[in-house]
Structure formats: structure tokens, C-alpha cells
Design a protein around this motif. Structure first.
Motif, short mmCIF file in Angstrom:
data_model
loop_
_atom_site.label_atom_id
_atom_site.label_comp_id
_atom_site.label_asym_id
_atom_site.label_seq_id
_atom_site.Cartn_x
_atom_site.Cartn_y
_atom_site.Cartn_z
N LEU A 121 5.61 -2.29 -2.42
CA LEU A 121 5.63 -2.31 -0.96
C LEU A 121 5.68 -3.74 -0.46
N ARG A 122 6.76 -4.11 0.21
CA ARG A 122 6.89 -5.48 0.70
C ARG A 122 5.79 -5.84 1.70
N ARG A 123 5.33 -4.85 2.47
CA ARG A 123 4.30 -5.10 3.48
C ARG A 123 3.00 -5.59 2.83
N ALA A 124 2.79 -5.26 1.57
CA ALA A 124 1.56 -5.67 0.88
C ALA A 124 1.47 -7.19 0.72
N GLU A 125 2.59 -7.87 0.83
CA GLU A 125 2.59 -9.32 0.66
C GLU A 125 2.01 -10.05 1.88
N THR A 126 2.03 -9.41 3.02
CA THR A 126 1.60 -10.09 4.25
C THR A 126 0.46 -9.39 4.98
N ALA A 127 0.24 -8.13 4.72
CA ALA A 127 -0.79 -7.37 5.44
C ALA A 127 -1.97 -7.06 4.52
N GLU A 128 -3.15 -6.97 5.10
CA GLU A 128 -4.33 -6.57 4.34
C GLU A 128 -4.42 -5.05 4.39
N LEU A 129 -4.17 -4.41 3.25
CA LEU A 129 -4.06 -2.96 3.20
C LEU A 129 -5.24 -2.36 2.46
N ASP A 130 -5.88 -1.39 3.07
CA ASP A 130 -7.04 -0.75 2.47
C ASP A 130 -7.33 0.53 3.24
N TRP A 131 -7.07 1.67 2.62
CA TRP A 131 -7.38 2.93 3.29
C TRP A 131 -7.91 3.94 2.29
N ILE A 132 -8.46 5.01 2.82
CA ILE A 132 -9.07 6.07 2.00
C ILE A 132 -8.47 7.40 2.41
N VAL A 133 -8.03 8.17 1.43
CA VAL A 133 -7.59 9.53 1.68
C VAL A 133 -8.76 10.47 1.43
N VAL A 134 -9.10 11.26 2.44
CA VAL A 134 -10.16 12.26 2.33
C VAL A 134 -9.49 13.63 2.24
N ARG A 135 -9.74 14.29 1.14
CA ARG A 135 -9.04 15.55 0.83
C ARG A 135 -9.99 16.73 0.91
N GLU A 136 -9.61 17.74 1.68
CA GLU A 136 -10.37 18.99 1.66
C GLU A 136 -10.16 19.61 0.28
N ASN A 137 -11.25 19.89 -0.43
CA ASN A 137 -11.17 20.11 -1.87
C ASN A 137 -11.59 21.50 -2.30
N SER A 224 -3.03 12.49 15.16
CA SER A 224 -2.58 13.64 14.38
C SER A 224 -1.11 13.42 14.03
N VAL A 225 -0.82 13.48 12.73
CA VAL A 225 0.52 13.13 12.25
C VAL A 225 1.01 14.23 11.31
N LEU A 226 2.24 14.66 11.46
CA LEU A 226 2.82 15.61 10.52
C LEU A 226 2.98 14.96 9.15
N VAL A 227 2.86 15.75 8.10
CA VAL A 227 2.79 15.19 6.75
C VAL A 227 4.06 14.43 6.37
N ILE A 253 -0.90 15.01 -2.57
CA ILE A 253 0.39 14.33 -2.65
C ILE A 253 0.33 12.94 -2.03
N LEU A 254 -0.26 12.84 -0.84
CA LEU A 254 -0.32 11.54 -0.16
C LEU A 254 -1.14 10.51 -0.93
#
Length: 365
Positions: A121-137, A224-227, A253-254
Motif C-alpha cells: 500500500l503506497r499510502r503506508a509510506e506517508t500515513a500513520e495506519l493503525d486500525w482494528i477489525v471487530v468481528r461478530e464471532n 455505515s459503509v457497504l462492504v 474477509i476484511l
């Protein structure tokens, strides 16, 4: 001197590289305990369940297996799947058997961009990226409802039904979990993912519950975003993400997409949590059993070791968890990389480097 706190952990290495990465994670945890001055220790009980067990016994785990696991503080899992067992049999016979019956309804999968690991991902070179996926399990598309019928009508006439289950209770508890998690982060935002334009019952219920729950968290941003749009957002605007909450299938998947963007599925950690602690929670790397490299000593142990850090958080050992994460970052930054992320290091090389880096982090965390 205070009494040593003992954490009893059930180890299930499973199949393929699962055996190698669980051993690596245990080595790092033991190194950490050795540096604790006797404040805590781990006691391990290993269970030989998986595809080899299936070949001998015709089942992935014994009928009484869940009872054997109930008394542990946590479960440390490797991977499942091998060519001698159909994938749906191996998954439902072991991993999903545990997560479903122990109501491990919250699955968290952090997406970590590590120093020294090249991202596609080119964006990783300039942006600070850190997120968490929470999955209904516990329900959604993996509820296991449905069946195959009408095969008696002859070839080409069989019908299969796979029914997704969405309950208001299930939706609400995973969303509140995501909002509470968002409140602990620098960017307080929850992105809900659905496909409610096409799935007009379960996913619309999900959307309705999300809007209602959001009212109780006015300090947290929402969207709210469509998958399909969220898949594009992972690539095109990942800096806009903090906590992403989604159904069982969509989050599965995400989160794999996020791990690939970070550099490799071998880096990805996960925790299957029973937040009420009525049952033990289970910690595992996201990757599979990787038959093509199993036994070669080149699998990436970072996903399993980062999962061990999530287990430390579950035990309340937050400083120790941050030390493990810092040791991982120090190791990748110094060029100790396995083949999947462009390096030549072996599983043992990376594990030893992380264990050694724990000493350096002792004075800084």
C-alpha cells in the motif's frame, strides 16, 4: 516476596505451521515470565487435536474435549486444516467447535504496519495506519444453519440452503464492544460494515441496531459503509479507519485484506473473546496451516507472538503486552524477516530475536 500468579493455558498447536508458531509464542512468553521476578508464570497443557488426531480417531477433538478446556485461563491455538480432512470438517470440528460452544462472540483482529516490513500500500509510506477489525464471532453467516436437500431427485437437482442468523442481542453486544474499544483509542470512531442494500433482513437489522447503539456514544464518530465500498476504503483511504465492526463473514474477509496490506497474513494476530469470562478465550494467528511450508522452519511466528500479546492483555498484563509488541517492532526494524515479508530469516531466527529484544524493552516500557 509476593506469590507467583500462575496462568494455566491450554495449547492446541493443531496442524501444519500451527505447531511451529505456537512453539515460538510459548518461547517468547516463557522468556517474558523469566524476566518477571517471579511475579507470574505460565503452566501449559498441550492437546494433540487436529487432522492427525482425526486420521486416528475419526474426529478433530474428542467428545469430552470442551469439558477438558473449560477450566483453563485461556486457549492458545495454532492453525487447522490438512489435505486428509475436508476444510469444513476440520474447521467445524475443532476451531468453530470451540468458538461457538464457548460463546467467544467478540473476535478482534488488529491491523499493524510494522517497521521494516514493506507494504504493497503506497499510502503506508506517508500515513500513520493503525486500525482494528471487530468481528461478530458467534452468529451471522457462520451460524451453521441450513442443509442440503432433494438429492433424491437425481443429478443436478440438489438444493443447498445456508442461512445467516442475526439477532438483535448479538448485533448490539458486538457493537457496544466496538464502541467501548473506540473510546480507548486516539481516534474515537466506529465504522459499521454491512451489505444492507442487497440483504434486506439481517443486514438492515444490523443497521437499525447500530444507529440505536450509537446514540449512547455521542463522543464517538460513526459511519455505515457497504462492504464493497469498505474494501475499496481499506486500500484508498485507510487513514480514515480506527475501529471497524462487521458481521462474521464480512469481518473475516476484511481482516485478511488488512493483514495483506500490512505485508503478510503471517503478521496478523487475533483474539476470540468471551468478554463475560464464563468460558476461556482463545488466541490464534489469522493465517492457516500452510501445508506448502510446514516443517521447513520458515513460517512467520509474528502473528502467533502478537496473539500472545493479546492474551497478556486479557490476563491484565498490559505492560508486558506492550513489551512484546515493542520487541516485535524492534525485530522487524532490524531486518529479521521471514520469507513471506521479503527476508531470509527462519522461524527460529525471528523468535530468538524477539526474545532477545524483550531484554531491551524491559527498561523502556
Amino acid at each position: 516476596m509476593s506469590e507467583t500468579k500462575i496462568f494455566n493455558i491450554a495449547s492446541i498447536p493443531g496442524d501444519g505451521v500451527g505447531k511451529e508458531v505456537v512453539a515460538a509464542g510459548r518461547q517468547v512468553l516463557e522468556a517474558l515470565a523469566a524476566q518477571s521476578g517471579g511475579s507470574f508464570a505460565f503452566e501449559w497443557t498441550e492437546f494433540p487435536w487436529g487432522s492427525d488426531y482425526y486420521a486416528k480417531h475419526g474426529e478433530m477433538m474428542p467428545e469430552e474435549g470442551l469439558d477438558a478446556l473449560k477450566g483453563f485461563d485461556a486457549i492458545y491455538f495454532g492453525a487447522v486444516g490438512w489435505e486428509n480432512v475436508p476444510d469444513h470438517v476440520s474447521l467445524w470440528g475443532l476451531r468453530l467447535n470451540i468458538t461457538q460452544n464457548f460463546d467467544q462472540w467478540a473476535n478482534i483482529r488488529p491491523v499493524k504496519f510494522l517497521p521494516g516490513v514493506e507494504s504493497p500500500l503506497r499510502r503506508a509510506e506517508t500515513a500513520e495506519l493503525d486500525w482494528i477489525v471487530v468481528r461478530e464471532n458467534s452468529e451471522g453467516e457462520y451460524a451453521g444453519l441450513g442443509g442440503r436437500n432433494l438429492s433424491g431427485r437425481g443429478p443436478g437437482n440438489e438444493v443447498a440452503l445456508q442461512t445467516a442468523l442475526f439477532t438483535e442481542k448479538g448485533c448490539e453486544r458486538i457493537m457496544r464492544f466496538a464502541f467501548d474499544l473506540a473510546r480507548t483509542r486516539a481516534v474515537k470512531k466506529v465504522s459499521s460494515v454491512t451489505k444492507s442494500n442487497a440483504q434486506q433482513y439481517g443486514m438492515v437489522l444490523w443497521d437499525d441496531v447500530f444507529r440505536r447503539v450509537a446514540l449512547d456514544y455521542p463522543d464517538v464518530q460513526t459511519e455505515s459503509v457497504l462492504v464493497d465500498a469498505m474494501s475499496a476504503k481499506f486500500v484508498l483511504k485507510p487513514e480514515d479507519l480506527s475501529v471497524v465492526v462487521a458481521s462474521n463473514l464480512n469481518a473475516d474477509i476484511l481482516s485478511d485484506l488488512g493483514s495483506a496490506l500490512a505485508g503478510s497474513l503471517g503478521l496478523a494476530a487475533s483474539a476470540n473473546l468471551n468478554p463475560e469470562r464464563r468460558f476461556p478465550s482463545m488466541f490464534e494467528p489469522v493465517h492457516g496451516s500452510a501445508p506448502d511450508i510446514a516443517g521447513k522452519g520458515i513460517s512467520n511466528p509474528i502473528g502467533a507472538i502478537a496473539s500472545a500479546a493479546l492474551m497478556l492483555d486479557h490476563f491484565g498484563l498490559h505492560d508486558e503486552a506492550r513489551r512484546v509488541e515493542a520487541a516485535i517492532a524492534q525485530t522487524t526494524a532490524s531486518g529479521h524477516l521471514t520469507r513471506d515479508v521479503g527476508g531470509t530469516a527462519t522461524t527460529e531466527d525471528v523468535t530468538e530475536a524477539i526474545s532477545a529484544a524483550l531484554t531491551a524493552t524491559l527498561a523502556t516500557v
